[in-house]
Design an enzyme around this catalytic site. Structure first.
Site, PDB file in Angstrom:
ATOM      1  N   ASP A  67       0.813  -1.220   0.000  1.00  0.00           N
ATOM      2  CA  ASP A  67       0.000   0.000   0.000  1.00  0.00           C
ATOM      3  C   ASP A  67       0.845   1.269   0.000  1.00  0.00           C
ATOM      4  O   ASP A  67       2.068   1.217   0.200  1.00  0.00           O
ATOM      5  CB  ASP A  67      -0.962  -0.007   1.204  1.00  0.00           C
ATOM      6  CG  ASP A  67      -0.315  -0.510   2.488  1.00  0.00           C
ATOM      7  OD1 ASP A  67       0.922  -0.558   2.548  1.00  0.00           O
ATOM      8  OD2 ASP A  67      -1.054  -0.854   3.423  1.00  0.00           O
ATOM      9  N   ASN A 136      -7.851  -2.957  13.929  1.00  0.00           N
ATOM     10  CA  ASN A 136      -9.240  -3.261  13.553  1.00  0.00           C
ATOM     11  C   ASN A 136      -9.305  -4.453  12.590  1.00  0.00           C
ATOM     12  O   ASN A 136     -10.341  -4.709  11.988  1.00  0.00           O
ATOM     13  CB  ASN A 136      -9.905  -2.029  12.923  1.00  0.00           C
ATOM     14  CG  ASN A 136      -9.187  -1.554  11.668  1.00  0.00           C
ATOM     15  OD1 ASN A 136      -8.214  -2.177  11.231  1.00  0.00           O
ATOM     16  ND2 ASN A 136      -9.660  -0.471  11.076  1.00  0.00           N
ATOM     17  N   HIS A 138      -7.379  -4.785   9.868  1.00  0.00           N
ATOM     18  CA  HIS A 138      -7.027  -4.518   8.465  1.00  0.00           C
ATOM     19  C   HIS A 138      -5.726  -5.209   8.079  1.00  0.00           C
ATOM     20  O   HIS A 138      -4.849  -5.416   8.910  1.00  0.00           O
ATOM     21  CB  HIS A 138      -7.009  -3.014   8.133  1.00  0.00           C
ATOM     22  CG  HIS A 138      -5.882  -2.227   8.713  1.00  0.00           C
ATOM     23  ND1 HIS A 138      -6.054  -1.035   9.380  1.00  0.00           N
ATOM     24  CD2 HIS A 138      -4.545  -2.436   8.717  1.00  0.00           C
ATOM     25  CE1 HIS A 138      -4.885  -0.563   9.758  1.00  0.00           C
ATOM     26  NE2 HIS A 138      -3.956  -1.393   9.375  1.00  0.00           N
ATOM     27  N   GLU A 143      -9.715  -1.949   5.003  1.00  0.00           N
ATOM     28  CA  GLU A 143     -10.385  -1.659   6.265  1.00  0.00           C
ATOM     29  C   GLU A 143     -11.659  -2.500   6.389  1.00  0.00           C
ATOM     30  O   GLU A 143     -12.172  -3.015   5.389  1.00  0.00           O
ATOM     31  CB  GLU A 143     -10.763  -0.170   6.305  1.00  0.00           C
ATOM     32  CG  GLU A 143      -9.568   0.782   6.225  1.00  0.00           C
ATOM     33  CD  GLU A 143      -8.794   0.905   7.543  1.00  0.00           C
ATOM     34  OE1 GLU A 143      -8.834  -0.031   8.369  1.00  0.00           O
ATOM     35  OE2 GLU A 143      -8.129   1.929   7.730  1.00  0.00           O
TER      36      GLU A 143
HETATM   37  C1  F6R Z   1       1.480  -1.559   6.152  1.00  0.00           C
HETATM   38  C2  F6R Z   1       0.148  -2.117   6.224  1.00  0.00           C
HETATM   39  C3  F6R Z   1      -0.668  -2.118   7.471  1.00  0.00           C
HETATM   40  C4  F6R Z   1       0.128  -2.469   8.726  1.00  0.00           C
HETATM   41  C5  F6R Z   1      -0.792  -2.451   9.946  1.00  0.00           C
HETATM   42  C6  F6R Z   1      -0.031  -2.751  11.225  1.00  0.00           C
HETATM   43  O1  F6R Z   1       2.003  -1.679   4.847  1.00  0.00           O
HETATM   44  O2  F6R Z   1      -0.297  -2.568   5.240  1.00  0.00           O
HETATM   45  O3  F6R Z   1      -1.706  -3.050   7.299  1.00  0.00           O
HETATM   46  O4  F6R Z   1       0.715  -3.720   8.574  1.00  0.00           O
HETATM   47  O5  F6R Z   1      -1.381  -1.199  10.064  1.00  0.00           O
HETATM   48  O6  F6R Z   1       0.862  -1.708  11.475  1.00  0.00           O
HETATM   49  P1  F6R Z   1       1.952  -1.793  12.628  1.00  0.00           P
HETATM   50  O7  F6R Z   1       2.938  -2.820  12.217  1.00  0.00           O
HETATM   51  O8  F6R Z   1       2.565  -0.413  12.658  1.00  0.00           O
HETATM   52  O9  F6R Z   1       1.223  -2.142  13.876  1.00  0.00           O
END
Ligand code: F6R
Length: 245
Positions: A67, A136, A138, A143
């Protein structure tokens, strides 16, 4: 699903990096699906270290990232393009031309997503997809929703995601509200999936995602239907599922 228990963040990082490095050793021209966020940083550090020791060669590896924030330029330190260069690509011998991150600078969302799906297709498919897990549920920036999205698409980030990511920005107002993300179907097409989770803040969502019902309201729950998923987590993240794994 395979659960790999780690003692703490460092142990989780080393175990995850070992799995990624095994992929690169077994198939030197593999396609890695990569993630940003705080969780994989330790694994990227291990991979860098092992490259420096001469144990890993990324020269034939291609990568596709999950992303990117819509509207951030490559030189913006908060962009995921910048993150990947800063945390991995600039430290190893990967060919930068073979690394791909959705282009947040393309204003036309449909065009940006169409181009990224073409890019993923042209790699021939992801061998190993690395994922973090949002609070959440994702994965990528898919989302909670009423359906599972298929290909790359533009999303409005959930307020909880904006709040969680505000720690990386000078102020909450600077956090972009939209992102381009690989779709759930594309993630599910990866041959192997590796999820990394740490900290007690992830304990609830780990239980919901991997032991609850499969629902687009918890996007990561779809991973229960994938045939080759490994989840590496520390004790805190696995605290609510410890007796079941
Ligand atoms: C990042 C991504 C997100 C993160 C998720 C967890 O490329 O796609 O889905 O993996 O938000 O983030 P952290 O590791 O910061 O808790």
């Amino acid at each position: 699903m395979r659960f790999v228990k780690a003692r703490d963040y460092d142990d989780m990082s080393r175990k995850a990096a070992n799995i990624i490095s095994a992929q690169v050793i077994v198939k030197p021209n593999c396609v890695l699906g990569l993630a940003t966020g705080s969780t994989p940083i330790g694994a990227y550090k291990c991979l860098t270290h092992w490259y420096e020791k001469g144990d890993l060669d990324f020269s034939q590896v291609s990568s596709v990232n999950l992303d990117e924030y819509r509207g951030l330029t490559h030189d913006n330190p908060q962009s995921y393009y910048y993150f990947m260069n800063d945390n991995l690509f600039s430290h190893v011998n990967i060919d930068i031309a073979k690394t791909h991150v959705p282009d947040g600078t393309i204003e036309d969302a449909e065009e940006a997503c169409r181009q990224y799906d073409e890019t993923i297709k042209a790699t021939g498919g992801v061998d190993l997809q690395l994922l973090g897990l949002g609070h959440n549920g994702h994965i990528g920036f898919n989302e909670p929703d009423s359906v599972f999205a298929k290909g790359t698409h533009c999303v409005n980030l959930a307020q909880s995601t904006i709040d969680a990511n505000a720690r990386f920005f000078a102020s909450r107002e600077e956090v972009p509200t939209q992102a381009y993300t690989m779709g759930i179907q594309t993630i599910m097409q990866a041959k192997k999936i590796l999820v990394v989770v740490n900290g007690e803040g992830k304990a609830d969502i780990v239980e919901k995602a991997f032991f609850g019902p499969v629902t687009p309201q918890v996007p990561a729950s779809i991973l229960q239907l994938h045939q080759d998923v490994t989840i590496v987590g520390d004790e805190a993240a696995f605290s609510k599922i410890a007796s079941r794994i």
